[in-house]
Design a protein around this motif. Structure first.
Motif, mmCIF file in Angstrom:
data_model
loop_
_atom_site.group_PDB
_atom_site.id
_atom_site.type_symbol
_atom_site.label_atom_id
_atom_site.label_comp_id
_atom_site.label_asym_id
_atom_site.label_seq_id
_atom_site.Cartn_x
_atom_site.Cartn_y
_atom_site.Cartn_z
ATOM 1 N N LEU A 91 0.830 -1.207 0.000
ATOM 2 C CA LEU A 91 0.000 0.000 0.000
ATOM 3 C C LEU A 91 0.863 1.254 0.000
ATOM 4 C CD1 LEU A 91 -2.799 -1.074 2.503
ATOM 5 C CD2 LEU A 91 -2.807 -1.173 0.002
ATOM 6 N N GLU A 92 2.019 1.203 0.663
ATOM 7 C CA GLU A 92 2.947 2.340 0.651
ATOM 8 C C GLU A 92 3.466 2.599 -0.763
ATOM 9 O OE1 GLU A 92 7.250 3.680 2.571
ATOM 10 O OE2 GLU A 92 6.231 1.870 3.265
ATOM 11 N N ALA A 93 3.794 1.522 -1.520
ATOM 12 C CA ALA A 93 4.279 1.683 -2.896
ATOM 13 C C ALA A 93 3.190 2.278 -3.792
ATOM 14 C CB ALA A 93 4.739 0.332 -3.446
ATOM 15 N N ILE A 94 1.936 1.825 -3.616
ATOM 16 C CA ILE A 94 0.836 2.370 -4.426
ATOM 17 C C ILE A 94 0.601 3.841 -4.096
ATOM 18 C CG2 ILE A 94 -1.644 2.187 -4.851
ATOM 19 C CD1 ILE A 94 -1.398 -0.816 -4.442
ATOM 20 N N GLN A 95 0.670 4.189 -2.798
ATOM 21 C CA GLN A 95 0.496 5.579 -2.399
ATOM 22 C C GLN A 95 1.610 6.449 -2.969
ATOM 23 O OE1 GLN A 95 -1.952 7.086 -1.006
ATOM 24 N NE2 GLN A 95 -0.948 9.070 -0.876
ATOM 25 N N ARG A 96 2.835 5.955 -2.935
ATOM 26 C CA ARG A 96 3.965 6.701 -3.481
ATOM 27 C C ARG A 96 3.789 6.932 -4.975
ATOM 28 N NH1 ARG A 96 7.413 3.816 -1.381
ATOM 29 N NH2 ARG A 96 7.907 2.398 -3.088
ATOM 30 N N MET A 97 3.279 5.912 -5.696
ATOM 31 C CA MET A 97 3.028 6.061 -7.132
ATOM 32 C C MET A 97 1.974 7.137 -7.380
ATOM 33 S SD MET A 97 1.352 3.308 -9.756
ATOM 34 C CE MET A 97 -0.131 3.389 -8.753
ATOM 35 N N SER A 98 0.926 7.185 -6.537
ATOM 36 C CA SER A 98 -0.127 8.180 -6.742
ATOM 37 C C SER A 98 0.400 9.591 -6.568
ATOM 38 C CB SER A 98 -1.267 7.925 -5.760
ATOM 39 O OG SER A 98 -0.880 8.221 -4.420
ATOM 40 N N VAL A 99 1.437 9.766 -5.733
ATOM 41 C CA VAL A 99 2.005 11.096 -5.508
ATOM 42 C C VAL A 99 2.974 11.468 -6.618
ATOM 43 C CG1 VAL A 99 3.432 12.473 -3.937
ATOM 44 C CG2 VAL A 99 1.696 10.921 -3.020
ATOM 45 N N THR A 100 3.881 10.536 -6.978
ATOM 46 C CA THR A 100 4.898 10.840 -7.993
ATOM 47 C C THR A 100 4.361 10.761 -9.409
ATOM 48 O OG1 THR A 100 5.607 8.522 -8.115
ATOM 49 C CG2 THR A 100 6.662 9.925 -6.456
ATOM 50 N N GLY A 101 3.291 9.964 -9.615
ATOM 51 C CA GLY A 101 2.757 9.796 -10.958
ATOM 52 C C GLY A 101 3.622 8.947 -11.852
ATOM 53 N N LYS A 102 4.579 8.216 -11.256
ATOM 54 C CA LYS A 102 5.492 7.396 -12.039
ATOM 55 C C LYS A 102 5.221 5.911 -11.770
ATOM 56 C CE LYS A 102 9.235 10.799 -12.038
ATOM 57 N NZ LYS A 102 10.650 11.057 -11.661
ATOM 58 N N PRO A 103 5.414 5.044 -12.773
ATOM 59 C CA PRO A 103 5.227 3.598 -12.570
ATOM 60 C C PRO A 103 6.184 3.074 -11.502
ATOM 61 C CG PRO A 103 5.368 4.129 -14.906
ATOM 62 C CD PRO A 103 5.759 5.370 -14.165
ATOM 63 N N PHE B 222 -5.380 3.214 -11.546
ATOM 64 C CA PHE B 222 -4.084 2.773 -12.042
ATOM 65 C C PHE B 222 -4.235 1.394 -12.652
ATOM 66 C CE2 PHE B 222 -4.259 1.481 -7.601
ATOM 67 C CZ PHE B 222 -3.833 0.154 -7.630
ATOM 68 N N ILE B 223 -3.285 1.036 -13.507
ATOM 69 C CA ILE B 223 -3.247 -0.263 -14.177
ATOM 70 C C ILE B 223 -2.162 -1.101 -13.507
ATOM 71 C CG2 ILE B 223 -2.801 -1.481 -16.338
ATOM 72 C CD1 ILE B 223 -5.431 -0.012 -16.293
ATOM 73 N N ALA B 224 -2.484 -2.367 -13.238
ATOM 74 C CA ALA B 224 -1.541 -3.278 -12.589
ATOM 75 C C ALA B 224 -1.341 -4.517 -13.449
ATOM 76 C CB ALA B 224 -2.049 -3.680 -11.196
ATOM 77 N N VAL B 225 -0.075 -4.933 -13.583
ATOM 78 C CA VAL B 225 0.279 -6.158 -14.304
ATOM 79 C C VAL B 225 1.033 -7.054 -13.331
ATOM 80 C CG1 VAL B 225 1.491 -7.162 -16.265
ATOM 81 C CG2 VAL B 225 0.454 -4.892 -16.470
ATOM 82 N N GLY B 226 0.460 -8.239 -13.048
ATOM 83 C CA GLY B 226 1.064 -9.155 -12.089
ATOM 84 C C GLY B 226 1.539 -10.433 -12.753
#
Length: 876
Positions: free
Chosen positions: A440-452, A482-486
């Motif tokens: 969840l921390e990584a997803i939150q960080r992505m939402s702030v930076t806007g980077k994959p 966001f789009i996620a590829v697992g």
């Protein structure tokens, strides 16, 4: 109606349902209901499950997209699903009565759409009327004014003085006027009419109005009027300036023309002649079209002109005109009619033909480009859909609140969850609790930076386990999703573990191989050193040399030398280089013969038991080395039971657990096991047990070569060594030996032969080690041979060439230059019956013919005598 019966939902239906099935009938009869309707399986499955669960389902309208006529189509049904129970009350199937209401639903929707469109058109019309610069009045059949637009109210009278009153009352005197007659004529004949009307307002202000009345389908009159006062005043000025107009028309870069009311040409500006090469000629419209308009465009041009004449509207058409060079170019032709002010009839058409050829071609290219782009967009969209459905990676669209809005089919393949289950729960609920905070921390960080970003976590499977997943997530432009590829990395993790294990095994193998090469070389040198020692001591002992004290010293020295010889043999066994005389061995007999020795070696506190399979096949092995292996393993077992216990020697047929099955033994294996009830080994000790010089015994209680020697023996024979042990549970060491295809030789060991007295012939002795050669020569002399020594193969050949005719060749194998095998081959070429004995302190048998007798260094005189008797070089 239809019935779906049994667990397989077998479909039975009537003729009415056959019409609903369309092309699926009659193949649908007797098949699974959900297989028949595979395209709507996800829609039907919850309803079917509910009905099979005993709860009826009724729907007044359900929308389904069915594939029953070769294409997907929208359908609507009203139906009831009723559970069908057997005599015991158990639901065995479902009954459905259904009615297709597609036509009614679609028809109602179209009606509502039509009404909305009508309202929208009326609203647009209102906007048009309100925005018109012309006045507009709507008059009923009794000439009551029903409506007027703002322009009419501004130029005439306000709505509260007009709406609902008769036109004749609002405008007194108008009924008998020219305008009144026009309106009454248009109303009576229901034909459009127009009039340029001069009206004098009550304040004396004159105004010219262009009145146009259009009958409607409801019998009303739509009257449009505009102020043409200035136009009428300008007409006079226009007539006065006609000459100036012609000059101006010629200055226009496009073709300008005027015709009369019927289309006969009255005027062309000079651009016409410049383009067509034709001078002005008063042709009719049809004649002009035939001469200059493209044949494919002529009919449409004349039809548009006649329509303009009929309606009095503008003449507008696009057609191709032939140039003086014979080429055709596209022109936009527009003409406005001019009416006689007195009669209102169209007397002229004022028009212009604008060259739009380049624009048309650009538009055509643009259309082609748009079609191409549309096709590409559609193809890319379809490709995205295919990638979404076919991708083995898990694809998802999710928001930052914790919910997923779309998942690809790969989720079900990888984790087992259905789409409904995945979309109904927050994605955090599927994560391993330990992985939730960093994810969840990584997803939150992505939402702030806007980077994959990329990360790994563990996701729950539907069967209760977890799988490691590698994620790549990227934000969407909307900022909310966001789009996620697992990717499932279970196999990769397993391969990594296998790689680590393989690397460990490789390092162990390399270490053992290096140790083997080292010990093999050391053992060779030790054998050469021990040969003069053992041989010399043996000679002294046989001669009964010295005093009793001297003989005791010789016996002690000989025993120590024999122990050193045994140690060297173990080193060679570990290095898999001991000289093996593999033959067919009866394990049952060999174990029985060893029982007394093992019992004596292990002592009275150890109970020795034998468990040998009755129909055990013979094994391929060296009996001497095998006996040594059994004795070594028995000693290890005894030391593992300091307080006593049970030692079991067993033999049975079986299959080895790993590599030996592929390494050899195509006819199967025999398992020889030594089991004890001692302290056992932990995992670390068991892993290192076969390493050379590794021992858990105290200092001076073992060399650490016993198990490594047995391990090397097993590998050299094409078998395998396994150890099963755990702390406190004893240990079982198993030696897997290939099954032999020949039978063991009958009888025990041959008695040691005695040599004949007196000279028996000339012996050629070849060895590069002087001390070894001297010791061996003394043994041969004692046996009655005349010995000729040579320090190399080349030296021996020179002696033969000089006339030496030996009765026996005794030669070392590994020597500088010509080795023993090559020397034997050369001598056998001339004397095939020459007895040859190969002696070597190294066990590398490569290049040694199988028919050459071999004797391992160091050896004693009795062993040499036995070998020569076997060769026939000595009489028994």
């Amino acid at each position: 109606m239809f019935i779906a019966w049994g667990e397989d939902r077998t479909l039975l239906y009537n003729e009415g349902y056959a019409e609903i099935l369309a092309a699926k009938h009659p193949a649908a009869l007797g098949r699974d209901l959900l297989e028949v309707w595979e395209e709507i399986r996800s829609d039907l499955l919850p309803i079917v499950d509910q009905a099979y669960g005993g709860e009826p389902v009724h729907m007044a309208d359900i929308e389904l997209w069915m594939l029953r006529k070769g294409f997907l189509e929208e359908t609507h049904f009203a139906f009831s699903y009723t559970p069908v129970r057997d005599d015991a009350g158990v639901v065995r199937g479902i009954f459905c009565a259904c009615l297709e209401i597609t036509e009614q639903v679609v028809g109602e929707r179209r009606r509502r759409e039509a009404e909305a469109a009508l309202r929208e058109r009326e609203e647009r019309l209102r906007h048009v009327l309100d925005g018109m610069a012309e006045g507009f009045t709507l008059i009923a059949p009794d000439f009551t004014i029903l409506e007027q637009n703002p322009e009419a109210a501004r130029r005439g009278r306000p709505n509260d003085e007009v709406i609902g009153r008769s036109h004749w009352d609002v405008y007194p005197g108008s009924e008998d006027s020219e305008l009144g007659r026009l309106l009454k004529s248009a109303m009576a004949e229901q034909k459009p009419a127009s009039l340029e009307h001069r009206y004098v307002w009550e304040d004396g202000r004159p105004q010219w109005l262009d009145m146009r009345a259009y009958p409607t389908q409801d019998g009303w009159l739509a009257v449009f009027w505009r102020d043409i006062t200035e136009q009428k005043q300008a007409e006079e000025r226009l007539r006065e300036s006609e000459a100036r107009f012609r000059l101006m028309a010629d200055a226009v870069p496009q073709i300008v023309w005027i015709t009369d009311g019927e289309g006969r040409v009255e005027f062309f500006n000079k651009q016409w002649s410049a383009y067509t090469g034709a001078i002005y000629h008063p042709d009719t419209a049809a004649e002009t079209s035939e001469k200059y308009v493209h044949p494919d465009d002529g009919a449409a041009t004349m039809a548009a002109f006649e329509e303009a004449r009929r309606t009095g509207g503008a003449f507008l058409v696009e057609h191709r005109i032939r140039s003086k060079s014979g080429d055709y170019r596209w022109f936009l032709v527009r003409a406005e009619p001019y009416r006689d002010p007195a009669t209102g009839e169209i007397t002229r058409w004022f028009g212009a033909s604008v060259d739009i050829h380049d624009r048309r071609e650009a538009e055509a290219r643009l259309r082609d480009l748009n079609e191409t782009l549309a096709t590409q967009v559609a193809e890319r969209s379809a490709e995205r859909d295919r990638l979404w459905n076919l991708s083995q990676d898990m694809l998802a669209r999710a928001d930052y609140t914790g919910m997923m809005s779309a998942v690809s089919p790969a989720w079900a393949d990888v984790l087992g969850w259905s789409e409904t289950e995945l979309l109904s729960r927050g994605y955090a609920t599927f994560m391993h609790p330990e992985d939730m905070p960093p994810t969840l921390e990584a997803i939150q960080r992505m939402s702030v930076t806007g980077k994959p970003t990329r990360f790994e976590n563990r996701i729950a499977t539907r069967d209760g386990g977890y799988k490691p997943i590698e994620w790549t997530v990227a934000p969407e432009p909307d900022g909310a999703n966001f789009i996620a590829v697992g990717r499932d990395i279970s196999a990769a993790r397993a391969r990594e573990a296998e790689l680590v294990a393989a690397q460990d095994a490789l390092r162990q193998s390399q270490k053992m191989e290096a140790m083997g090469q080292l010990t093999g070389g050391v053992a060779h040198d030790f054998n050469n050193l021990l040969m003069p020692i053992i041989g010399g001591l043996d000679m002294l002992q046989r001669r009964d040399f010295g005093t009793e004290r001297d003989r005791r010293l010789i016996d002690g020295a000989l025993q120590s030398a024999e122990r050193a010889k045994t140690l060297v043999q173990r080193l060679l066994a570990f290095a898999r280089r001991q000289p093996l005389q593999a033959t067919s061995v009866d394990l049952k007999q060999l174990v029985a013969n060893m029982a007394e020795l093992v019992d004596a070696t292990t002592g009275p506190n150890v109970d020795v038991r034998l468990e040998v399979q009755d129909d055990l096949p013979p094994a391929e092995a060296d009996p001497n080395q095998l006996e040594m292996a059994i004795l070594n393993l028995a000693v290890n077992a005894r030391d593992a039971m300091p307080d006593g216990g049970t030692l079991t020697i067993s033999a049975e047929r079986g299959a080895p657990p790993s590599s030996a099955r592929a390494a050899g033994g195509p006819h199967g294996y025999v398992r020889l096991s030594i089991a004890d009830t001692g302290a056992g080994m932990d995992e670390e000790t068991r892993a290192r047990a076969v390493e050379p010089f590794f021992s858990t015994k105290g200092v001076g209680k073992g060399t650490g070569l016993g198990l490594s020697m047995v391990h090397g023996l097993a590998a050299q024979l094409g078998g395998e060594l396994t150890i099963d042990s755990a702390p406190g549970e004893g240990a079982t060491v198993s030696l897997w030996l290939p099954v032999s295809q020949s039978q063991p030789e009958d009888g025990g060991r041959a008695e040691m032969p005695a040599p004949s007295e007196g000279p028996v012939g000339a012996a050629l002795l070849v060895d590069d080690e002087d001390l070894v050669r001297t010791t061996t020569a003394d043994m041969l002399v004692q046996l009655g041979f005349q010995v000729v020594e040579a320090n190399s193969g080349e030296h021996a050949l020179s002696l033969i060439a000089g006339g030496l005719v030996p009765d026996l060749l005794v030669t070392d194998h590994l020597m500088p230059g010509i080795n023993g095998a090559e020397l034997a081959r050369r001598l056998r070429a001339d004397r095939p019956d020459l007895p040859i004995l190969i002696v070597s302190g190294y066990a590398d048998a490569e290049g040694l013919p199988t028919d050459l007798a071999r004797l391992t260094k160091p050896f004693r005189s009795a062993e040499l005598t036995a070998s020569l008797v076997t060769l026939g070089a000595l009489a028994k």
